[in-house]
Design an enzyme around this catalytic site. Sequence first.
Site, PDB file in Angstrom:
ATOM      1  N   CYS A 126       0.855  -1.193   0.000  1.00 55.55           N
ATOM      2  CA  CYS A 126       0.000   0.000   0.000  1.00 55.55           C
ATOM      3  C   CYS A 126       0.890   1.243   0.000  1.00 55.55           C
ATOM      4  O   CYS A 126       2.110   1.159   0.098  1.00 55.55           O
ATOM      5  CB  CYS A 126      -0.931   0.014   1.211  1.00 55.55           C
ATOM      6  SG  CYS A 126      -0.057   0.172   2.787  1.00 55.55           S
ATOM      7  N   CYS A 148       3.389   1.699   2.787  1.00 54.75           N
ATOM      8  CA  CYS A 148       4.688   1.024   2.619  1.00 54.75           C
ATOM      9  C   CYS A 148       5.655   1.921   1.852  1.00 54.75           C
ATOM     10  O   CYS A 148       6.849   1.965   2.150  1.00 54.75           O
ATOM     11  CB  CYS A 148       4.510  -0.294   1.878  1.00 54.75           C
ATOM     12  SG  CYS A 148       3.449  -1.492   2.701  1.00 54.75           S
ATOM     13  N   ASP A 163      10.219  26.979 -30.534  1.00 52.73           N
ATOM     14  CA  ASP A 163      11.433  27.341 -31.251  1.00 52.73           C
ATOM     15  C   ASP A 163      11.166  27.089 -32.743  1.00 52.73           C
ATOM     16  O   ASP A 163      10.221  26.374 -33.092  1.00 52.73           O
ATOM     17  CB  ASP A 163      12.602  26.488 -30.741  1.00 52.73           C
ATOM     18  CG  ASP A 163      13.895  26.826 -31.458  1.00 52.73           C
ATOM     19  OD1 ASP A 163      14.132  28.019 -31.714  1.00 52.73           O
ATOM     20  OD2 ASP A 163      14.659  25.884 -31.761  1.00 52.73           O
ATOM     21  N   ASP A 185      14.495  22.040 -29.058  1.00 52.09           N
ATOM     22  CA  ASP A 185      15.257  20.907 -29.585  1.00 52.09           C
ATOM     23  C   ASP A 185      15.842  20.021 -28.492  1.00 52.09           C
ATOM     24  O   ASP A 185      16.468  19.009 -28.778  1.00 52.09           O
ATOM     25  CB  ASP A 185      16.371  21.379 -30.527  1.00 52.09           C
ATOM     26  CG  ASP A 185      17.459  22.175 -29.821  1.00 52.09           C
ATOM     27  OD1 ASP A 185      17.446  22.222 -28.579  1.00 52.09           O
ATOM     28  OD2 ASP A 185      18.321  22.731 -30.511  1.00 52.09           O
ATOM     29  N   ASP A 219      18.382  24.384 -26.402  1.00 54.98           N
ATOM     30  CA  ASP A 219      17.461  25.282 -25.713  1.00 54.98           C
ATOM     31  C   ASP A 219      17.333  24.955 -24.233  1.00 54.98           C
ATOM     32  O   ASP A 219      16.307  25.230 -23.616  1.00 54.98           O
ATOM     33  CB  ASP A 219      16.071  25.209 -26.366  1.00 54.98           C
ATOM     34  CG  ASP A 219      16.037  25.907 -27.713  1.00 54.98           C
ATOM     35  OD1 ASP A 219      16.720  26.930 -27.855  1.00 54.98           O
ATOM     36  OD2 ASP A 219      15.353  25.412 -28.616  1.00 54.98           O
TER      37      ASP A 219
END
Length: 813
Positions: A106, A109, A514, A710, A714
């Site tokens: 759960c 945990c 861009d 990219d 960037d």
Amino acid sequence: MSPADPACYHCGLPVPPQADHAVSVDGRPRRMCCAGCEAAARLIVDNGLTDYYRRRDAMPEWRPEAIPGELRELGHFDHPGFQQSFVRPVGEHERETSLILEGITCAACVWLNERHIGLQPGVSAVQVNYATRRVRVRWDERRIKLSDILGAIQSIGYRAYPYDAARAEDVADRERRTMLWRVFVAGFGMMQVMMYAVPAYIAGEGDMTFREQLWFRWASLTLTLPVVLYSAAPFFRHAVRDFRLRRLGMDVPVALGVGGAFLASLWATLVNGPEVYFDSVTMFVFFLLGGRYLEMLARARAVRGIEELGKILPAFTERLPHWPLPDGEQVPVSQLVPGDCVRVRPGGVIPADGAVIDGASEANEALLTGESRPVPKREGSPLTGGSINVSSPLVMRVEQVGESTRLAAIRHLMERAASEKPKLAALSDRWATVFVVTLLALAVATGVSWYFIDPARVLWVSVSVLVVACPCALSLATPAALTVATDALAHMGVLVTRGYAIEILARANHYVFDKTGTLTVGRMRLEETLPLGAMGIEDLCVLAAALEQGSEHPVAAALRDAAAGKPSVTVSEVTAVTGHGMVGRYNGGAVWIGRPDFIAARAGLSVPAETAGMEAKTGTVIALADERGWLGLFRFADFLRPAAAGMVRQLVAAKIPVTILSGDAPGAVAAVGQQLEITDVYGGMTPQGKQTFIARLQEDPAKVVVMVGDGVNDAPVLAQAHVSVAMGSGTDLARNQADIVLLGEDFTQLGDGAGLARKTLRIIRQNLCWAFAYNLAAVPLAMTGHVTPLIAGVGMAGSSLLVVLNALRLQQR
């Protein structure tokens, strides 16, 4: 290893069909079942302990015993050779690994492990994923050892192993089998106990003798004992652990309810009390375990995407050691090295990243990029490990293997996204912990109240309150949906690399793009070269290509293509100025290439008048100059991505503002904006200027900004945006800074991904609303005595299963 010998040479367990681990022992390759056994066996051989294999007369009973005493004393988990396959360096002394965590039941945990491991000295980060049962740990090896971390996990009742796809599947299968046995014992006990309970329910007064009633009670007690001691054992074990650690987990109310009901029935049997409820105890345990088992199956289905990536590569491949001679040999994929030549037959999986050196075919890259159509491959074409050769044999030269491949990078990024906890998940976990405390207080208050109302019903009303409101559904509501969504997006070619990205993408209301390599394909072509000095066109191209030799920018690639086949020149001290250009030295003097205004400022020159004329033709214009003056201008053409216009129209139709930021000349950027019908365009911007622009947008608290770039060049502006998206088709994924990566070339993936993100947020809200509504309705009914313990157990299990099934709707496309 021969086909007739399918057992792991190291530990004796069966070798999974997809396992590709092998170690040379006594000059012969021996197959191993997992990365852990491979590393242990390699360590045994490297330390001169091969006699261990010769002298042993039986396989070990348990996997930990597969390591001889000499190595256990050395602390094999801390040996660099052992760690090589599953630990990666993230700094000079920092290390990171992904572990399988057994015993997670759960969200409590998860909280316990994160808190306990995080308190160990030297551990800098720990993240546990409830859905995948995976823990990612980062530590300083100067302050703590990996064996100490594993010991700390074991000390609180859990077990951790180095992550390996085959071992993870083995652990999951073992957990499912164990759970199924517990469900079977509970179901069998329930049916048998009901056989003895029904006569007592239907018998009239005087129909059964006292001796018969007593015999039925003792028979029910005998049949209930295995259910409580075996089937319900995990509830009690976890509750004891929670009490020992002075915290309250979700198994505490269940253990109190089952234990209280059983002890009360046991006491009534011993003292001939009026009522026993062994039938309700067994039915409650059966329905609760049945719900958890179905939840386990649904969760396994939800996370199968990440596991598939770990098993996609073949175990063996055909290496051509003497290419171009056609003779080949079957070798484990794990033994391939860069430079090897490999033959891939039709229908075969490409075993590593590389390039075609002979043949022509098509590759199915759907699992990696989301592109359903086969991609043509011919001599020189790149190949990605994990894609499938469709039609004809190919011979490839291996370039990247193991953790350096694109497939490994995708898997690591998906694991990172799965392990990071978004705000919604953290918030629901905090509420679940508070809810357990509140629930116990309500149960006590309910018991006290019913003691004065009807003492005979105190026990069962209290048990109903404890069980019906256990907040498992609340804790599952968010992680289940996010895990399924991450898998579904990956199959669409949208790779989520950060846990919070889906949540933010769903709320995005401003997109910034861009230009080069994003809205355009990024494969530029040199259209025009204008000499401004004594150099000719060919010499200008050669010098420009030499300066751009180490650059990843599309302009640099176009210059290198233009200079291909021409004699090269030598430049030195080359330095990149991000967003502006390159600086170097040629023939003893400084030389610059880049934006004309950048060079003019650096060299003390005026921008050449010819620049305006070239920019008017559209395209990207860069200049070349030395200390004596301008040498030339270059104009490059790029092309819009086919789906860019459709993507922009989709955003505009949704009334979402769109902006273009680019370092290219304003005229070139305006031309692209005109083609896409975008009016908010800005050219000539530096990376810092883009970052400042995004920051200004974010001053409006209502703005949620997406930056699409990219992925590498960037990086600053991507980091500034609320969520960043990169075109990943041509970038190094391991260095990608984006929160989301588009693995293919198709922009429609982004639009579809944003739609799925919004659907994910809706499903998370539905799950949370259901969890809260269920508890708000069920708790008062239980407190007023209108819910029996049996109905409470069914309701609790059903609510958890419902949120998982609701999350699985995200896989429907």
